[in-house]
Design a protein around this motif. Structure first.
Motif, PDB file in Angstrom:
ATOM      1  N   UNK A  40      28.600  27.002  43.094  1.00 44.84           N
ATOM      2  CA  UNK A  40      29.680  26.118  43.523  1.00 44.84           C
ATOM      3  C   UNK A  40      30.944  26.439  42.730  1.00 44.84           C
ATOM      4  N   UNK A  41      32.104  26.118  43.322  1.00 43.64           N
ATOM      5  CA  UNK A  41      33.365  26.527  42.712  1.00 43.64           C
ATOM      6  C   UNK A  41      34.434  25.454  42.854  1.00 43.64           C
ATOM      7  N   UNK A  42      35.297  25.387  41.840  1.00 38.14           N
ATOM      8  CA  UNK A  42      36.506  24.579  41.859  1.00 38.14           C
ATOM      9  C   UNK A  42      37.619  25.362  42.561  1.00 38.14           C
ATOM     10  N   UNK A  43      38.598  24.633  43.088  1.00 43.08           N
ATOM     11  CA  UNK A  43      39.758  25.258  43.730  1.00 43.08           C
ATOM     12  C   UNK A  43      41.049  24.716  43.143  1.00 43.08           C
ATOM     13  N   UNK A  44      41.976  25.617  42.873  1.00 42.50           N
ATOM     14  CA  UNK A  44      43.366  25.231  42.625  1.00 42.50           C
ATOM     15  C   UNK A  44      44.234  26.291  43.304  1.00 42.50           C
ATOM     16  N   UNK A  45      45.137  25.849  44.174  1.00 40.88           N
ATOM     17  CA  UNK A  45      46.026  26.758  44.902  1.00 40.88           C
ATOM     18  C   UNK A  45      47.462  26.379  44.585  1.00 40.88           C
ATOM     19  N   UNK A  46      48.256  27.363  44.190  1.00 42.50           N
ATOM     20  CA  UNK A  46      49.632  27.107  43.767  1.00 42.50           C
ATOM     21  C   UNK A  46      50.564  28.122  44.433  1.00 42.50           C
ATOM     22  N   UNK A  58      44.409  30.238  32.894  1.00 43.79           N
ATOM     23  CA  UNK A  58      42.954  30.334  33.027  1.00 43.79           C
ATOM     24  C   UNK A  58      42.374  31.298  32.001  1.00 43.79           C
ATOM     25  N   UNK A  59      43.066  32.384  31.709  1.00 40.00           N
ATOM     26  CA  UNK A  59      42.561  33.341  30.732  1.00 40.00           C
ATOM     27  C   UNK A  59      42.606  32.765  29.319  1.00 40.00           C
ATOM     28  N   UNK A  60      43.623  31.980  29.029  1.00 39.66           N
ATOM     29  CA  UNK A  60      43.738  31.391  27.691  1.00 39.66           C
ATOM     30  C   UNK A  60      42.813  30.193  27.501  1.00 39.66           C
ATOM     31  N   UNK A  61      42.315  29.670  28.592  1.00 35.99           N
ATOM     32  CA  UNK A  61      41.430  28.496  28.538  1.00 35.99           C
ATOM     33  C   UNK A  61      40.207  28.785  29.406  1.00 35.99           C
ATOM     34  N   UNK A  62      39.565  29.911  29.092  1.00 35.24           N
ATOM     35  CA  UNK A  62      38.552  30.458  29.994  1.00 35.24           C
ATOM     36  C   UNK A  62      37.308  29.585  30.114  1.00 35.24           C
ATOM     37  N   UNK A  63      36.953  28.822  29.090  1.00 34.11           N
ATOM     38  CA  UNK A  63      35.745  28.019  29.211  1.00 34.11           C
ATOM     39  C   UNK A  63      35.937  26.908  30.242  1.00 34.11           C
ATOM     40  N   UNK A  64      37.109  26.317  30.272  1.00 38.73           N
ATOM     41  CA  UNK A  64      37.391  25.276  31.267  1.00 38.73           C
ATOM     42  C   UNK A  64      37.767  25.872  32.622  1.00 38.73           C
ATOM     43  N   UNK A  65      38.309  27.086  32.626  1.00 41.19           N
ATOM     44  CA  UNK A  65      38.870  27.671  33.851  1.00 41.19           C
ATOM     45  C   UNK A  65      38.333  29.078  34.088  1.00 41.19           C
ATOM     46  N   UNK A  66      37.026  29.238  34.278  1.00 41.81           N
ATOM     47  CA  UNK A  66      36.464  30.576  34.470  1.00 41.81           C
ATOM     48  C   UNK A  66      36.703  31.081  35.890  1.00 41.81           C
ATOM     49  N   UNK A  67      37.607  32.033  36.052  1.00 42.32           N
ATOM     50  CA  UNK A  67      37.989  32.531  37.373  1.00 42.32           C
ATOM     51  C   UNK A  67      36.881  33.406  37.956  1.00 42.32           C
ATOM     52  N   UNK A  68      36.486  33.104  39.214  1.00 42.81           N
ATOM     53  CA  UNK A  68      35.511  33.953  39.892  1.00 42.81           C
ATOM     54  C   UNK A  68      36.085  34.603  41.153  1.00 42.81           C
ATOM     55  N   UNK A  69      37.271  34.177  41.594  1.00 39.80           N
ATOM     56  CA  UNK A  69      37.972  34.870  42.661  1.00 39.80           C
ATOM     57  C   UNK A  69      39.420  34.390  42.714  1.00 39.80           C
ATOM     58  N   UNK A  70      40.307  35.261  43.170  1.00 39.59           N
ATOM     59  CA  UNK A  70      41.718  34.937  43.395  1.00 39.59           C
ATOM     60  C   UNK A  70      42.101  35.535  44.740  1.00 39.59           C
ATOM     61  N   UNK A  71      42.783  34.766  45.585  1.00 34.44           N
ATOM     62  CA  UNK A  71      43.146  35.248  46.911  1.00 34.44           C
ATOM     63  C   UNK A  71      44.538  35.874  46.911  1.00 34.44           C
ATOM     64  N   UNK A  72      44.811  36.635  47.965  1.00 33.51           N
ATOM     65  CA  UNK A  72      46.170  37.089  48.213  1.00 33.51           C
ATOM     66  C   UNK A  72      47.002  35.900  48.692  1.00 33.51           C
ATOM     67  N   UNK A  73      48.325  35.945  48.507  1.00 29.41           N
ATOM     68  CA  UNK A  73      49.165  34.822  48.920  1.00 29.41           C
ATOM     69  C   UNK A  73      48.962  34.456  50.393  1.00 29.41           C
ATOM     70  N   UNK A  74      48.723  33.183  50.635  1.00 28.95           N
ATOM     71  CA  UNK A  74      48.578  32.671  51.990  1.00 28.95           C
ATOM     72  C   UNK A  74      47.225  32.877  52.617  1.00 28.95           C
ATOM     73  N   UNK A  75      46.364  33.673  51.995  1.00 31.09           N
ATOM     74  CA  UNK A  75      45.077  34.023  52.595  1.00 31.09           C
ATOM     75  C   UNK A  75      44.026  32.964  52.247  1.00 31.09           C
ATOM     76  N   UNK A 116      50.799  30.406  49.094  1.00 29.28           N
ATOM     77  CA  UNK A 116      49.805  29.856  48.170  1.00 29.28           C
ATOM     78  C   UNK A 116      48.809  30.914  47.718  1.00 29.28           C
ATOM     79  N   UNK A 117      48.585  30.960  46.422  1.00 29.85           N
ATOM     80  CA  UNK A 117      47.543  31.792  45.824  1.00 29.85           C
ATOM     81  C   UNK A 117      46.433  30.854  45.358  1.00 29.85           C
ATOM     82  N   UNK A 118      45.225  31.091  45.838  1.00 31.79           N
ATOM     83  CA  UNK A 118      44.098  30.217  45.529  1.00 31.79           C
ATOM     84  C   UNK A 118      43.225  30.825  44.441  1.00 31.79           C
ATOM     85  N   UNK A 119      42.888  30.010  43.467  1.00 32.12           N
ATOM     86  CA  UNK A 119      41.987  30.402  42.391  1.00 32.12           C
ATOM     87  C   UNK A 119      40.682  29.637  42.562  1.00 32.12           C
TER      88      UNK A 119
END
Length: 267
Positions: A40-46, A58-75, A116-119
């Motif tokens: 399961x995954x969290x979402x934040x899109x900005x 996310x990189x500086x706070x990796x334990x709280x924000x472990x990135x598992x995918x990043x989308x292209x803008x608008x995708x 929007x870029x989704x993390x």
């Protein structure tokens, strides 16, 4: 594909695709215990303008924000789930403007923007099956409730225009099984990993465990110890603290369910 109407009797037995179809049809529910064995995954899109700041955060706070995918803008697509749509396939979304929550919706399509870029970030719900397999109770799951989550007094490391407090989830663990809970969750560093705090919540600036900032009241039994994990709601708290002009997130506890096996993240 499985098809379901309403809340299923056994959500753990569903395939991720069937769960996403139910959410796309409008079902809103916490997803703890759904699709056993699926990540399961969290979402934040900005907006793209803020994407680098968020990535750095996310990189500086990796334990709280472990990135598992990043989308292209608008995708709205992700490689973590074939055919999925990030605008519709989460049970509920939150839309923020200038740091304020403006709406919660089961369909974010009308709010999605071309920039929007989704993390997607790892989620502690992923390691709950491991806890159960080790004989560690997950009390909110047994009760059919959402996990309690709290804003803490620990500031995250800022990144550009992004700053905010660490958010944690809490599970009440029998004292004799705390060590087992630490061992199990430590094997999932991409899903928040080991706890960040064990014991007195005052150490995190939490004055009242019975009043979580997100989710449901905790279920605590005699002999339990509160155990706290870093939480993927942290970027939402940062979006509020930094007063980002626009952001879309999942509603806390209502996650994106991927096709990826949770075991793939285990050490």
């Amino acid at each position: 594909m499985q098809t379901i109407t309403g809340t299923p009797a056994d959500p753990a037995a569903l395939t991720p695709a069937a769960a996403r179809a139910a959410f796309r049809a409008g079902l809103s529910t916490p997803t703890s215990g759904w699709c056993a064995g699926a990540t399961q995954a969290n979402l934040i899109a900005v907006p793209r303008e803020y994407a680098y700041d968020v990535l750095l955060f996310t990189q500086r706070n990796a334990q709280a924000c472990p990135v598992i995918d990043v989308t292209d803008p608008g995708d709205p697509r992700t490689s973590l789930a074939e055919g999925a749509d990030l605008r519709t396939d989460i049970p509920a979304y939150r839309v923020y403007e200038n740091g304020e929550l403006v709406t919660e919706t089961t369909d974010a399509s009308e709010y999605w923007r071309g920039d929007l870029v989704a993390f997607l970030l790892g989620c502690s719900f992923t390691f709950e099956k491991g806890l159960l397999d080790a004989g560690v109770p997950v009390r909110h799951l047994t009760a059919g409730a959402n996990v309690p989550m709290y804003r803490t007094n620990r500031p995250c490391r800022p990144a550009g225009r992004i700053e905010g407090p660490l958010v944690v989830s809490m599970r009440a663990i029998p004292a004799a099984q705390v060590a087992a809970a630490v061992q199990v969750t430590s094997r999932f560093p991409t899903m928040h990993g080991a706890p960040v705090h064990v014991g007195d919540p005052v150490g995190l600036g939490i004055a009242d465990l019975m009043r979580p900032d997100y989710g449901d009241k905790p279920i605590i039994e005699d002999g339990d110890v509160p155990v706290f994990w870093a939480c993927g709601v942290t970027p939402q708290a940062a979006a509020v603290a930094a007063k980002l002009p626009f952001a879309i997130s999942h509603a806390p506890g209502q996650m994106f369910i991927t096709d990826v096996a949770d075991a793939s993240w285990s050490l």
